[in-house]
Design an enzyme around this catalytic site. Structure first.
Site, PDB file in Angstrom:
ATOM      1  N   GLY A  38       0.809  -1.209   0.000  1.00  0.00           N
ATOM      2  CA  GLY A  38       0.000   0.000   0.000  1.00  0.00           C
ATOM      3  C   GLY A  38       0.840   1.255   0.000  1.00  0.00           C
ATOM      4  N   TYR A 186      -9.348 -24.728  13.620  1.00  0.00           N
ATOM      5  CA  TYR A 186      -8.657 -23.601  12.986  1.00  0.00           C
ATOM      6  C   TYR A 186      -7.352 -24.012  12.324  1.00  0.00           C
ATOM      7  CZ  TYR A 186      -6.531 -18.974  12.468  1.00  0.00           C
ATOM      8  OH  TYR A 186      -5.954 -17.825  11.963  1.00  0.00           O
TER       9      TYR A 186
END
Length: 328
Positions: A38, A186
């Site tokens: 970014g 998970y």
């Protein structure tokens, strides 16, 4: 304009080609910090004189440093910072209210780049009780984007970019168990994959719901494998084998071979392509890779991340989870 672009295309090449399209625009980018995709994206497009660069991130110090770097290099570009934790719906609501209610000097947002994200972290829940990849990578951007949509569609040719990954191959969206049985089942790579699938489906929904009525274009993308601070917390001598195991369990070849990493000047190129390429309008909602529209015959594109039915399912679930409807 030269074409086609490739995996070797750089940000400077695209900024040169798209300079007239970037100049004067207002671009809001999340996940902005020095040394990140970014950050490199906004530093690159600053050279083409956008009207405003709005930098959004969770860490105030990193935001201030990034803003100072851009202002020093390009003093004529107006820069504004926005502190937001996308893993917190309350923080997202507060940031969106700031954009909508206090920024009278920025009436439109031409391009929103949902770049922020996390990758392969340990199991944890957001304040609102959502698995952290889901919260930060999808629900936060979903809510933020929709809350500031009025300023986005006020632009003449609004565009939304959602940074996904070929990591979407690691899991479809788990509509009935998005929290992985409270962590009992998970797997950090499966959770990352679910969130990246969500990114692609989000872009499809935005294009379908707002493309015709508001001339909005939306795209998701895979930037490539780039060694940034996104993976600094990982011990790759261990995690690379875990990633390969996840791929093998799903029948994917990607994790079985070595990755070809890109430098930032190539890694952020597809961000610029997605945000400004004028020829993409005919491919609204597409998933992009290496500065081209993905081809399922040669690129990693899983059907669970490209189906409009799944996109609509996710939109409705997302509305339910953030407790707000956006009936465009």
């Amino acid at each position: 304009m030269p074409a086609p672009y490739t995996t070797h295309t750089t940000t400077d090449e695209l900024v040169s080609d798209y300079a007239a399209l970037i100049e004067g625009k207002v671009i809001l980018t999340t996940g902005v910090s020095s040394g990140s995709l970014g950050g490199f994206f906004v530093q690159s497009i600053a050279k083409a004189k956008p009207a405003w660069l709005v930098l959004a991130a969770r860490n105030a110090d990193k935001l201030a440093n990034m803003a100072a770097e851009i202002t020093t290099a390009q003093p004529k570009v107006q820069v504004r910072t926005l502190q937001v934790d996308l893993g917190s719906l309350k923080s997202v609501q507060e940031a969106a209210a700031q954009v909508n209610n206090t920024w009278d000097d920025i009436p439109v947002i031409d391009v929103l780049v949902n770049n922020a994200g996390i990758m392969a972290v340990d199991y944890q829940l957001s304040v609102e009780g959502f698995e952290s990849h889901l919260a930060t990578n999808h629900l936060g951007p979903f809510l933020f984007t929709n809350l500031i949509m009025k300023k986005i569609v006020a632009a003449r040719e609004p565009r939304i970019v959602v940074v996904s990954s070929d990591g979407h191959r690691l899991n479809p969206f788990r509509f009935h168990d998005y929290n992985f049985n409270d962590g009992k089942t998970y797997d950090r790579w499966y959770a990352y994959g679910q969130s990246k699938t969500a990114n692609m489906l989000f872009a499809i929904s935005l294009a379908r719901k707002l493309g015709t009525k508001h001339n909005l274009q939306a795209f998701s993308l895979h930037p490539g494998v780039i060694w940034t601070n996104l993976g600094n917390h990982l011990d790759w001598s261990v995690e690379l084998d875990e990633l390969r195991n996840a791929d093998k369990s799903l029948g994917n070849p990607e994790g079985w071979r070595d990755f070809e990493a890109k430098p930032l000047e190539r890694g952020a190129a597809t961000h610029i392509y997605a945000a400004f390429d004028p020829c993409l309008k005919a491919k609204n909602g597409a998933y992009l890779i290496d500065c081209h529209v993905s081809d399922p015959l040669v690129d990693t594109v899983l059907p669970w991340a490209t189906h409009s039915f799944e996109a609509e399912r996710l939109w409705r679930l997302s509305e339910k989870l953030v407790r707000q409807e956006f009936p465009y």
